[in-house]
Design a protein around this motif. Structure first.
Motif, PDB file in Angstrom:
ATOM      1  N   UNK A  77      -2.349 -10.273   1.313  1.00 41.17           N
ATOM      2  CA  UNK A  77      -3.493  -9.465   1.231  1.00 41.17           C
ATOM      3  C   UNK A  77      -3.906  -8.635   2.567  1.00 41.17           C
ATOM      4  N   UNK A  78      -3.586  -9.595   3.585  1.00 44.56           N
ATOM      5  CA  UNK A  78      -4.162  -9.113   5.027  1.00 44.56           C
ATOM      6  C   UNK A  78      -3.113  -8.445   5.738  1.00 44.56           C
ATOM      7  N   UNK A  79      -1.754  -8.184   4.986  1.00 48.56           N
ATOM      8  CA  UNK A  79      -0.835  -7.429   5.656  1.00 48.56           C
ATOM      9  C   UNK A  79      -0.236  -6.331   4.871  1.00 48.56           C
ATOM     10  N   UNK A  80      -0.637  -5.139   5.488  1.00 49.85           N
ATOM     11  CA  UNK A  80      -0.466  -4.025   4.828  1.00 49.85           C
ATOM     12  C   UNK A  80       0.941  -3.259   5.396  1.00 49.85           C
ATOM     13  N   UNK A  81       1.403  -2.293   4.370  1.00 53.71           N
ATOM     14  CA  UNK A  81       2.364  -1.170   5.134  1.00 53.71           C
ATOM     15  C   UNK A  81       1.744   0.202   4.774  1.00 53.71           C
ATOM     16  N   UNK A  82       2.358   1.162   5.330  1.00 49.81           N
ATOM     17  CA  UNK A  82       1.681   2.554   5.016  1.00 49.81           C
ATOM     18  C   UNK A  82       1.565   2.889   3.537  1.00 49.81           C
ATOM     19  N   UNK A  83       0.238   3.229   3.695  1.00 50.38           N
ATOM     20  CA  UNK A  83      -0.033   3.637   2.173  1.00 50.38           C
ATOM     21  C   UNK A  83      -0.677   2.497   1.107  1.00 50.38           C
ATOM     22  N   UNK A  84      -0.820   1.259   1.678  1.00 49.03           N
ATOM     23  CA  UNK A  84      -1.193   0.101   0.803  1.00 49.03           C
ATOM     24  C   UNK A  84      -0.951  -1.252   1.518  1.00 49.03           C
ATOM     25  N   UNK A  85      -0.769  -2.147   0.537  1.00 54.46           N
ATOM     26  CA  UNK A  85      -0.866  -3.587   0.948  1.00 54.46           C
ATOM     27  C   UNK A  85       0.369  -4.184  -0.037  1.00 54.46           C
ATOM     28  N   UNK A  86       0.834  -5.037   1.092  1.00 57.78           N
ATOM     29  CA  UNK A  86       2.012  -5.789   0.665  1.00 57.78           C
ATOM     30  C   UNK A  86       1.862  -6.925  -0.456  1.00 57.78           C
ATOM     31  N   UNK A  87       0.652  -7.206  -0.626  1.00 55.44           N
ATOM     32  CA  UNK A  87       0.238  -8.042  -1.824  1.00 55.44           C
ATOM     33  C   UNK A  87       0.837  -7.737  -3.143  1.00 55.44           C
ATOM     34  N   UNK A  88       1.333  -8.451  -3.955  1.00 53.09           N
ATOM     35  CA  UNK A  88       1.823  -8.183  -5.202  1.00 53.09           C
ATOM     36  C   UNK A  88       2.410  -6.938  -5.212  1.00 53.09           C
ATOM     37  N   UNK A  89       3.393  -6.389  -4.335  1.00 55.73           N
ATOM     38  CA  UNK A  89       4.206  -5.249  -4.237  1.00 55.73           C
ATOM     39  C   UNK A  89       5.317  -5.277  -3.830  1.00 55.73           C
ATOM     40  N   UNK A  90       6.064  -6.477  -3.639  1.00 54.32           N
ATOM     41  CA  UNK A  90       7.433  -6.453  -2.864  1.00 54.32           C
ATOM     42  C   UNK A  90       8.496  -6.525  -3.791  1.00 54.32           C
ATOM     43  N   UNK A  91       9.114  -5.760  -3.746  1.00 52.43           N
ATOM     44  CA  UNK A  91      10.484  -5.407  -4.714  1.00 52.43           C
ATOM     45  C   UNK A  91      11.797  -5.955  -4.568  1.00 52.43           C
ATOM     46  N   UNK A  92      11.918  -6.149  -3.041  1.00 54.36           N
ATOM     47  CA  UNK A  92      13.456  -6.650  -2.635  1.00 54.36           C
ATOM     48  C   UNK A  92      13.051  -7.216  -0.976  1.00 54.36           C
ATOM     49  N   UNK A  93      14.013  -7.981  -0.510  1.00 52.17           N
ATOM     50  CA  UNK A  93      14.027  -8.676   0.451  1.00 52.17           C
ATOM     51  C   UNK A  93      15.203  -8.861   1.207  1.00 52.17           C
TER      52      UNK A  93
END
Ligand SMILES: [Ca+2]
Length: 139
Positions: free
Chosen positions: A76-92
């Motif tokens: 939640x404390x780690x974002x990317x452009x236009x938002x937040x990586x929390x509950x939003x990662x789809x590939x690794x």
């Protein structure tokens, strides 16, 4: 005829007598050199650990992304452009030499549903963990 045959035998004896011990000595030297090189190869392995773990917003490594090199228990404390990586990662893509676990729940002891990503591997889709990652632990 007799002289040529005697000369031929003399050369063979001289050649084999001189060459055989020399080959044995040099092959031992090669073996010792290889051992020394494999010992220093470990240092190269440590350098490979400097890769990063790349987390992408979309499947197939597309969209916004962040790169981590250590455990992050609260995305939640780690974002990317236009938002937040929390509950939003789809590939690794794990380009590190360590395995990593992505957990649904953040906090001191991350828990809940999770997926383990082996070292030097990638997941183009996260299945049940799609848009759920809140905690990343490096092992
Ligand atoms: Ca979550």
């Amino acid at each position: 005829m007799g002289r040529i045959a005697a000369l031929g035998i003399g050369i063979v004896t001289l050649t084999s007598g001189a060459v055989v011990p020399a080959v044995a000595d040099s092959s031992e030297g090669v073996a010792q050199t290889r051992q020394a090189q494999s010992g220093s190869g470990d240092a190269t392995g440590v350098q490979l650990a400097k890769g990063k773990l790349h987390l992408y917003k979309h499947t197939y490594f597309k969209g916004a992304h962040i790169a981590l090199s250590k455990t992050d228990k609260k995305l939640k404390n780690n974002g990317w452009a236009g938002g937040n990586a929390d509950n939003a990662v789809s590939s690794v893509q794990n380009k590190t030499s360590r395995s990593v676990t992505l957990w649904d729940r953040s906090g001191k002891d991350c828990n809940g549903p999770h997926i383990k990503i082996p070292a030097h591997s990638e997941q183009k889709k996260l299945g049940k963990m799609n848009d759920k990652t809140s905690c990343v632990i490096f092992h």
